[in-house]
Design a protein around this motif. Structure first.
Motif, PDB file in Angstrom:
ATOM      1  N   VAL A   1       0.871  -1.171   0.000  1.00  0.00           N
ATOM      2  CA  VAL A   1       0.000   0.000   0.000  1.00  0.00           C
ATOM      3  C   VAL A   1       0.908   1.220   0.000  1.00  0.00           C
ATOM      4  CG1 VAL A   1      -1.711   1.314   1.297  1.00  0.00           C
ATOM      5  CG2 VAL A   1      -1.852  -1.173   1.216  1.00  0.00           C
ATOM      6  N   LEU A   2       0.656   2.131  -0.944  1.00  0.00           N
ATOM      7  CA  LEU A   2       1.464   3.335  -1.091  1.00  0.00           C
ATOM      8  C   LEU A   2       0.603   4.555  -0.821  1.00  0.00           C
ATOM      9  CD1 LEU A   2       2.470   1.967  -4.444  1.00  0.00           C
ATOM     10  CD2 LEU A   2       4.250   2.536  -2.841  1.00  0.00           C
ATOM     11  N   GLU A   3       1.125   5.451  -0.029  1.00  0.00           N
ATOM     12  CA  GLU A   3       0.482   6.743   0.165  1.00  0.00           C
ATOM     13  C   GLU A   3       1.492   7.789  -0.260  1.00  0.00           C
ATOM     14  OE1 GLU A   3      -1.224   7.190   4.071  1.00  0.00           O
ATOM     15  OE2 GLU A   3      -2.297   5.294   3.891  1.00  0.00           O
ATOM     16  N   LEU A   4       1.228   8.407  -1.414  1.00  0.00           N
ATOM     17  CA  LEU A   4       2.121   9.427  -1.959  1.00  0.00           C
ATOM     18  C   LEU A   4       1.674  10.787  -1.456  1.00  0.00           C
ATOM     19  CD1 LEU A   4       2.233   8.132  -5.632  1.00  0.00           C
ATOM     20  CD2 LEU A   4       3.929   7.766  -3.849  1.00  0.00           C
ATOM     21  N   LYS A   5       2.602  11.549  -0.950  1.00  0.00           N
ATOM     22  CA  LYS A   5       2.303  12.881  -0.432  1.00  0.00           C
ATOM     23  C   LYS A   5       2.474  13.891  -1.562  1.00  0.00           C
ATOM     24  CE  LYS A   5       3.815  11.289   3.986  1.00  0.00           C
ATOM     25  NZ  LYS A   5       5.001  11.005   4.733  1.00  0.00           N
ATOM     26  N   ALA A   6       1.433  14.055  -2.351  1.00  0.00           N
ATOM     27  CA  ALA A   6       1.453  15.008  -3.457  1.00  0.00           C
ATOM     28  C   ALA A   6       1.182  16.411  -2.909  1.00  0.00           C
ATOM     29  CB  ALA A   6       0.410  14.624  -4.489  1.00  0.00           C
ATOM     30  N   LEU A   7       1.433  17.412  -3.738  1.00  0.00           N
ATOM     31  CA  LEU A   7       1.267  18.797  -3.288  1.00  0.00           C
ATOM     32  C   LEU A   7      -0.144  19.118  -2.822  1.00  0.00           C
ATOM     33  CD1 LEU A   7       3.378  20.747  -5.934  1.00  0.00           C
ATOM     34  CD2 LEU A   7       3.907  20.356  -3.520  1.00  0.00           C
ATOM     35  N   PHE A   8      -1.143  18.749  -3.595  1.00  0.00           N
ATOM     36  CA  PHE A   8      -2.504  19.157  -3.267  1.00  0.00           C
ATOM     37  C   PHE A   8      -3.364  18.011  -2.740  1.00  0.00           C
ATOM     38  CE2 PHE A   8      -1.029  22.087  -6.579  1.00  0.00           C
ATOM     39  CZ  PHE A   8      -1.062  23.256  -5.842  1.00  0.00           C
ATOM     40  N   VAL A   9      -3.222  16.861  -3.330  1.00  0.00           N
ATOM     41  CA  VAL A   9      -4.069  15.727  -2.957  1.00  0.00           C
ATOM     42  C   VAL A   9      -3.193  14.490  -2.732  1.00  0.00           C
ATOM     43  CG1 VAL A   9      -5.953  14.237  -3.710  1.00  0.00           C
ATOM     44  CG2 VAL A   9      -5.934  16.628  -4.407  1.00  0.00           C
ATOM     45  N   PRO A  10      -3.232  13.935  -1.527  1.00  0.00           N
ATOM     46  CA  PRO A  10      -2.463  12.702  -1.324  1.00  0.00           C
ATOM     47  C   PRO A  10      -3.083  11.559  -2.138  1.00  0.00           C
ATOM     48  CG  PRO A  10      -3.611  13.354   0.687  1.00  0.00           C
ATOM     49  CD  PRO A  10      -3.905  14.392  -0.341  1.00  0.00           C
ATOM     50  N   LEU A  11      -2.227  10.693  -2.675  1.00  0.00           N
ATOM     51  CA  LEU A  11      -2.687   9.570  -3.474  1.00  0.00           C
ATOM     52  C   LEU A  11      -2.475   8.277  -2.699  1.00  0.00           C
ATOM     53  CD1 LEU A  11      -0.991  10.536  -6.845  1.00  0.00           C
ATOM     54  CD2 LEU A  11      -3.365  10.929  -6.209  1.00  0.00           C
ATOM     55  N   ARG A  12      -3.455   7.394  -2.804  1.00  0.00           N
ATOM     56  CA  ARG A  12      -3.355   6.082  -2.157  1.00  0.00           C
ATOM     57  C   ARG A  12      -3.565   5.027  -3.226  1.00  0.00           C
ATOM     58  NH1 ARG A  12      -4.014   3.833   3.111  1.00  0.00           N
ATOM     59  NH2 ARG A  12      -4.952   1.778   2.998  1.00  0.00           N
ATOM     60  N   ALA A  13      -2.667   4.064  -3.249  1.00  0.00           N
ATOM     61  CA  ALA A  13      -2.759   3.012  -4.264  1.00  0.00           C
ATOM     62  C   ALA A  13      -2.104   1.749  -3.725  1.00  0.00           C
ATOM     63  CB  ALA A  13      -2.056   3.457  -5.543  1.00  0.00           C
ATOM     64  N   SER A  14      -2.283   0.678  -4.471  1.00  0.00           N
ATOM     65  CA  SER A  14      -1.572  -0.548  -4.124  1.00  0.00           C
ATOM     66  C   SER A  14      -0.754  -0.994  -5.327  1.00  0.00           C
ATOM     67  CB  SER A  14      -2.526  -1.650  -3.675  1.00  0.00           C
ATOM     68  OG  SER A  14      -3.297  -2.115  -4.752  1.00  0.00           O
ATOM     69  N   LEU A  15       0.342  -1.639  -5.029  1.00  0.00           N
ATOM     70  CA  LEU A  15       1.252  -2.125  -6.054  1.00  0.00           C
ATOM     71  C   LEU A  15       1.550  -3.577  -5.715  1.00  0.00           C
ATOM     72  CD1 LEU A  15       2.813  -0.924  -8.476  1.00  0.00           C
ATOM     73  CD2 LEU A  15       4.711  -0.549  -6.925  1.00  0.00           C
ATOM     74  N   THR A  16       1.348  -4.465  -6.686  1.00  0.00           N
ATOM     75  CA  THR A  16       1.583  -5.891  -6.476  1.00  0.00           C
ATOM     76  C   THR A  16       2.691  -6.341  -7.409  1.00  0.00           C
ATOM     77  OG1 THR A  16      -0.728  -6.237  -5.862  1.00  0.00           O
ATOM     78  CG2 THR A  16       0.534  -8.178  -6.491  1.00  0.00           C
ATOM     79  N   ALA A  17       3.693  -6.980  -6.823  1.00  0.00           N
ATOM     80  CA  ALA A  17       4.816  -7.500  -7.606  1.00  0.00           C
ATOM     81  C   ALA A  17       4.910  -8.998  -7.383  1.00  0.00           C
ATOM     82  CB  ALA A  17       6.109  -6.835  -7.166  1.00  0.00           C
ATOM     83  N   GLU A  18       5.165  -9.723  -8.461  1.00  0.00           N
ATOM     84  CA  GLU A  18       5.318 -11.169  -8.354  1.00  0.00           C
ATOM     85  C   GLU A  18       6.710 -11.569  -8.838  1.00  0.00           C
ATOM     86  OE1 GLU A  18       3.089 -15.360  -9.427  1.00  0.00           O
ATOM     87  OE2 GLU A  18       2.166 -13.472 -10.018  1.00  0.00           O
ATOM     88  N   PHE A  19       7.386 -12.370  -8.023  1.00  0.00           N
ATOM     89  CA  PHE A  19       8.737 -12.843  -8.293  1.00  0.00           C
ATOM     90  C   PHE A  19       8.759 -14.367  -8.289  1.00  0.00           C
ATOM     91  CE2 PHE A  19       9.157  -8.831  -6.018  1.00  0.00           C
ATOM     92  CZ  PHE A  19      10.135  -8.149  -6.726  1.00  0.00           C
ATOM     93  N   GLU A  20       9.737 -14.932  -8.979  1.00  0.00           N
ATOM     94  CA  GLU A  20      10.041 -16.354  -8.875  1.00  0.00           C
ATOM     95  C   GLU A  20      11.519 -16.482  -8.539  1.00  0.00           C
ATOM     96  OE1 GLU A  20       7.036 -18.777 -11.842  1.00  0.00           O
ATOM     97  OE2 GLU A  20       9.108 -18.479 -12.454  1.00  0.00           O
TER      98      GLU A  20
END
Length: 178
Positions: free
Chosen positions: A74-93
């Motif tokens: 879960v990522l919370e980016l501290k942008a200038l006007f509006v904070p952004l919340r997103a998820s990033l999924t990575a798969e490894f072998e």
């Protein structure tokens, strides 16, 4: 009397034809969930982002001698006007291996299979942070153990001393004794 317990335990285990011990996908997931969550907070990737690995999934034996790790952050980016919340999924072998001196399972030949973001619309915004997150995850998974036998617990301590290598089977890692 305490000195008799270890030989009796060893005879009991060996007498019961115990020749292997296995570690389940769930055990590895629990271990990684605890470790990744702590370590990512210690090592801030970007000062403008709060990143938490909140879910790790492990799949063993879907390919010969292979372990797949899927980490959702879960990522919370501290942008200038509006904070952004997103998820990033990575798969490894990767290929798991056992270090008999450290009583731990490590990964080698790590390969990134795919990266997904949610919501999809934030994919471009996440492009600036995802290389750093992928580098952190890759470096962590290649250099830190994905599971360590607890040598303070008597059965695992005995298994740790006897194990020389591991074998990947569907759903588990099998520790093979000398």
């Amino acid at each position: 009397m305490n000195r008799l317990w270890l030989p009796l335990l060893l005879v009991g285990l060996l007498g019961g034809c115990v020749s292997q011990y296995s570690i389940s996908e769930n055990q590895i997931e629990s271990f990684l969930d605890g470790r990744l969550g702590q370590d990512i907070h210690k090592d801030k990737i970007l000062r403008s982002a709060d990143i938490r690995v909140n879910q790790v999934e492990v799949r063993l034996g879907h390919k010969p001698d292979t372990m797949a790790v899927k980490a959702t952050s879960v990522l919370e980016l501290k942008a200038l006007f509006v904070p952004l919340r997103a998820s990033l999924t990575a798969e490894f072998e990767a290929k798991p291996w056992y270090d008999s001196e450290r009583h731990a399972v490590y990964l080698r030949d790590l390969e990134l299979l795919q990266v997904e973001s949610s919501p999809k619309e934030l994919g471009r915004a996440l492009q600036s942070i995802s290389p750093q997150l992928m580098l952190f995850l890759r470096t962590y998974l290649e250099s830190e153990p994905v599971y360590v036998l607890d040598v303070k617990e008597s059965q695992q301590a005995l298994m740790a001393e006897m194990t020389r290598r591991i074998r990947v089977q569907p759903g588990k890692l099998v520790l093979e004794f000398k």
